[in-house]
Design a protein around this motif. Sequence first.
Motif, short mmCIF file in Angstrom:
data_model
loop_
_atom_site.label_atom_id
_atom_site.label_comp_id
_atom_site.label_asym_id
_atom_site.label_seq_id
_atom_site.Cartn_x
_atom_site.Cartn_y
_atom_site.Cartn_z
N LEU A 1 1.78 14.78 2.61
CA LEU A 1 1.37 13.64 2.62
C LEU A 1 0.54 14.28 4.00
O LEU A 1 0.04 14.72 5.20
N ASN B 1 -2.19 22.15 -4.53
CA ASN B 1 -3.13 21.16 -4.22
C ASN B 1 -3.46 20.95 -3.00
O ASN B 1 -4.58 20.26 -2.75
N VAL C 1 -4.68 4.99 4.33
CA VAL C 1 -3.41 5.55 3.28
C VAL C 1 -2.93 6.41 2.93
O VAL C 1 -4.18 7.16 2.71
N PRO C 2 -1.83 7.11 3.55
CA PRO C 2 -1.48 8.61 2.68
C PRO C 2 -1.53 8.58 1.62
O PRO C 2 -1.35 7.64 0.93
N GLN C 3 -1.86 10.45 1.31
CA GLN C 3 -1.46 10.65 -0.07
C GLN C 3 -0.83 11.96 -0.35
O GLN C 3 -0.73 12.02 0.62
N THR C 4 -0.03 11.37 -1.69
CA THR C 4 0.55 12.44 -1.27
C THR C 4 0.23 13.96 -1.76
O THR C 4 -0.49 13.51 -3.46
N LYS C 5 0.18 15.55 -2.16
CA LYS C 5 -0.13 16.41 -2.69
C LYS C 5 0.84 16.79 -3.03
O LYS C 5 1.77 17.46 -1.87
N PRO D 1 -6.68 11.74 3.46
CA PRO D 1 -7.44 11.67 3.37
C PRO D 1 -9.12 11.54 4.07
O PRO D 1 -8.79 11.53 5.12
N ASP E 1 -7.49 19.20 4.56
CA ASP E 1 -6.61 18.25 4.13
C ASP E 1 -5.52 18.17 5.65
O ASP E 1 -5.56 19.25 6.43
N GLU F 1 0.77 -1.33 -0.18
CA GLU F 1 -0.11 -0.08 -0.23
C GLU F 1 0.82 1.08 0.31
O GLU F 1 0.43 2.52 -0.25
N ARG F 2 2.09 0.99 0.18
CA ARG F 2 2.82 2.50 0.02
C ARG F 2 3.03 3.77 1.16
O ARG F 2 2.76 4.85 0.85
N THR F 3 2.31 2.68 2.50
CA THR F 3 2.10 3.63 3.30
C THR F 3 3.39 3.63 4.63
O THR F 3 3.36 4.59 5.70
#
Length: 225
Positions: free
Chosen positions: A222, A206, A198-202, A225, A211, A51-53
């Motif tokens: 990071l 953006n 699951v972290p998201q990269t922004k 969500p 967030d 999951e690349r977390t």
Amino acid sequence: MPLIDPNSMLLWADASAFVSEIEHSAQKADLTLGPCAWWNRDRRVRDVVAERTGFRLNPVLCRIEEVTGAFEYRAHGRTHRTLSTPREACGPELRTLLTEDLDAVTAVELRLLPLGEERWLKAQGRDPGDAHSFIRALVREGVAMRHVWTELSAAWVGFVGALSHASLHIAESVARERGLDVQPSQAPRGPELASGFVPQTKTWENLGPRDAIVLADPWAVLVMP
């Protein structure tokens, strides 16, 4: 029992082990996986890879990077290990190949950080923009934060190591310059309660007002969500 090299701060962990088990073993050696141990504690190492977390803030480069350093895997009846590489030098092709067949991954090398006593500061603004701009200002100042967490208009930053006191002072000054209320604090409950996300990269441009920042560097954020 995970094999820990305290000199290189690298650990070979069984892919089927839970992150909470790995963190427990690391802390016995005065080391830690860092922030990702909070939200991944109920996951297995193999799932964190898939999951690349698993992320941390590199204390030298002040950049977000994965805690994964190398892989051990089975292929054609033999066990292989990739080279221990810095940051993303492992390559996207190999990562894709390994994560397509997770059962083949038998162990993962993880990067650790010195445990140390953490100093926390809470900065309270009027709206989420205040919290976000405060974190970005610290990043631009080159302040190495072990933990970052925001909840709407509030921001928590944690520091570890010999420079933690000086970093805390800089963070307090930056917050006051921006009109935020600051006070010493304990670790926020947010990351602990958010186990399993699951972290998201922004990019900073953006970043949405709601967030929650988990980690940040000059180019990337990071978020939860």
